[in-house]
Design a protein around this motif. Structure first.
Motif, PDB file in Angstrom:
ATOM      1  N   SER A  69       0.869  -1.338   0.002  1.00 58.59           N
ATOM      2  CA  SER A  69      -0.038  -0.144  -0.014  1.00 58.59           C
ATOM      3  C   SER A  69       0.891   1.228   0.193  1.00 58.59           C
TER       4      SER A  69
ATOM      5  N   GLU B 226       3.563   4.845  -8.486  1.00 54.40           N
ATOM      6  CA  GLU B 226       2.791   4.204  -9.612  1.00 54.40           C
ATOM      7  C   GLU B 226       1.617   4.346  -8.960  1.00 54.40           C
ATOM      8  N   LYS B 227       1.231   4.269  -7.798  1.00 54.07           N
ATOM      9  CA  LYS B 227      -0.165   4.559  -7.441  1.00 54.07           C
ATOM     10  C   LYS B 227      -0.139   5.033  -5.862  1.00 54.07           C
TER      11      LYS B 227
ATOM     12  N   ASP C  13      -2.958   4.518  -2.939  1.00 54.68           N
ATOM     13  CA  ASP C  13      -4.103   3.819  -2.300  1.00 54.68           C
ATOM     14  C   ASP C  13      -5.198   4.866  -1.687  1.00 54.68           C
TER      15      ASP C  13
ATOM     16  N   PHE D 223      -2.896   9.844 -11.368  1.00 52.78           N
ATOM     17  CA  PHE D 223      -3.355   8.742 -10.780  1.00 52.78           C
ATOM     18  C   PHE D 223      -4.625   8.379 -10.851  1.00 52.78           C
ATOM     19  N   PHE D 224      -5.603   9.278 -10.858  1.00 51.40           N
ATOM     20  CA  PHE D 224      -7.167   8.948 -11.244  1.00 51.40           C
ATOM     21  C   PHE D 224      -7.456   8.527 -12.662  1.00 51.40           C
TER      22      PHE D 224
ATOM     23  N   LYS E 264      -5.564   6.336 -14.093  1.00 50.87           N
ATOM     24  CA  LYS E 264      -5.103   5.251 -14.218  1.00 50.87           C
ATOM     25  C   LYS E 264      -5.886   4.525 -13.218  1.00 50.87           C
ATOM     26  N   GLN E 265      -6.162   4.845 -12.050  1.00 51.89           N
ATOM     27  CA  GLN E 265      -6.815   4.187 -10.878  1.00 51.89           C
ATOM     28  C   GLN E 265      -8.407   4.198 -10.899  1.00 51.89           C
ATOM     29  N   GLY E 266      -8.947   5.264 -11.398  1.00 47.65           N
ATOM     30  CA  GLY E 266     -10.203   5.740 -10.944  1.00 47.65           C
ATOM     31  C   GLY E 266     -10.234   6.601  -9.748  1.00 47.65           C
ATOM     32  N   ASN E 267     -11.512   6.584  -9.010  1.00 46.88           N
ATOM     33  CA  ASN E 267     -11.513   7.520  -7.922  1.00 46.88           C
ATOM     34  C   ASN E 267     -10.494   7.160  -6.664  1.00 46.88           C
ATOM     35  N   ILE E 268      -9.807   8.332  -6.373  1.00 43.85           N
ATOM     36  CA  ILE E 268      -8.794   8.052  -5.313  1.00 43.85           C
ATOM     37  C   ILE E 268      -9.542   8.504  -3.798  1.00 43.85           C
TER      38      ILE E 268
ATOM     39  N   ASN F 163      -6.991  -0.888   2.906  1.00 45.74           N
ATOM     40  CA  ASN F 163      -6.125  -2.115   2.462  1.00 45.74           C
ATOM     41  C   ASN F 163      -6.082  -3.053   3.724  1.00 45.74           C
TER      42      ASN F 163
END
Length: 253
Positions: free
Chosen positions: A45, A65-66, A68, A89-90, A92-96, A141
């Motif tokens: 995480s 890279e991300k 969480d 980041f959004f 790539k990942q969607g909602n943060i 997480n």
């Protein structure tokens, strides 16, 4: 676990715009401080503590890279103004996921209404998933996050404990009811603005007194102004288990 100090400066950073103070003119990279923020990597995480106006620059210096989750301490601009820059980041990942007390969530909704709008959201804006932090510990997480209530003058804000790490910034008063959250720490991060007294921040004397009281194995000072002095000179004055943090410092816990 590893913490990276993305920024260790106060709200104006160091150097301060237009200042001729010797610390602001220093060539030592440890005397150059972006606005305060930290990145915590805990197993798989990656957690961000505050997202200030220097966030883009911090991510270019410390690529990840991300993200969480973002944990907010409070709503002041030096801790929140970088929210729009989470867009990569959004995408790539969607909602943060963001975590903050209810007052801070409302402040973000007002200041960044185009991000939080449900009816007419601008398509290029990032998205977030809001989580209101109360006095209770919560899981992200499967990692236990313990909020710590502190006072920034009379504004109640949050610090966070993660495992053997506690991170507190912008504190002037820490209620004794919260002291048990600082037990058995490997690393404490605490603010120390300058040597003279300040109405809403620990000065160096107050920070050292708190460190002595809770007795972490190591302590790192952050949210530092140019009025504290040169990094190398101040470090020589500190107890052997206390260190001035500096931008891009990485600590394993």
């Amino acid at each position: 676990m590893e913490i990276t100090f993305l920024g260790t400066g106060t709200s104006q950073g160091i150097p301060v715009i237009g200042s001729n103070d010797p610390v602001c003119l220093s060539n030592d990279p440890k005397d150059k401080r972006l606005r305060v923020s930290a990145l915590v990597k805990w197993d798989d995480s990656t957690f961000l503590i505050d997202c200030g106006p220097d966030f883009r620059q911090q991510m270019l210096s410390n690529p990840v890279e991300k993200i969480d989750a973002i944990f907010y301490t409070h709503e002041h601009s030096d801790h929140t103004a970088g929210l729009d820059d989470i867009r990569p980041f959004f995408f790539k990942q969607g909602n943060i996921p963001i975590y903050a007390n209810e007052r801070v969530i409302k402040s973000l909704q007002k200041r960044f209404d185009y991000i939080f709008s449900l009816d007419d959201k601008y398509p290029g804006a990032p998205g977030v998933e809001e989580h209101v932090v109360t006095d209770n510990a919560f899981l992200v997480n499967q990692k236990k996050i313990i909020p710590i209530r502190v006072l920034h003058m009379d504004l109640e804000i949050l610090g966070y404990r993660m495992g053997k790490l506690a991170y507190v910034t912008d504190a002037k008063t820490i209620p004794e009811t919260e002291f048990y959250k600082f037990e058995n720490l490997d690393v404490l991060v605490i603010n120390a603005l300058r040597k003279t007294s300040h109405y809403s921040h620990f000065n160096l004397e107050e920070a050292l007194a708190f460190i002595k009281k809770v007795s972490p194995k190591r302590a790192f000072l952050t949210h530092i102004s140019h009025k504290l002095g040169f990094h190398e000179e101040v470090q020589k004055e500190l107890p052997e288990n206390v260190f001035l943090a500096y931008d891009n410092l990485k600590i394993k816990i």
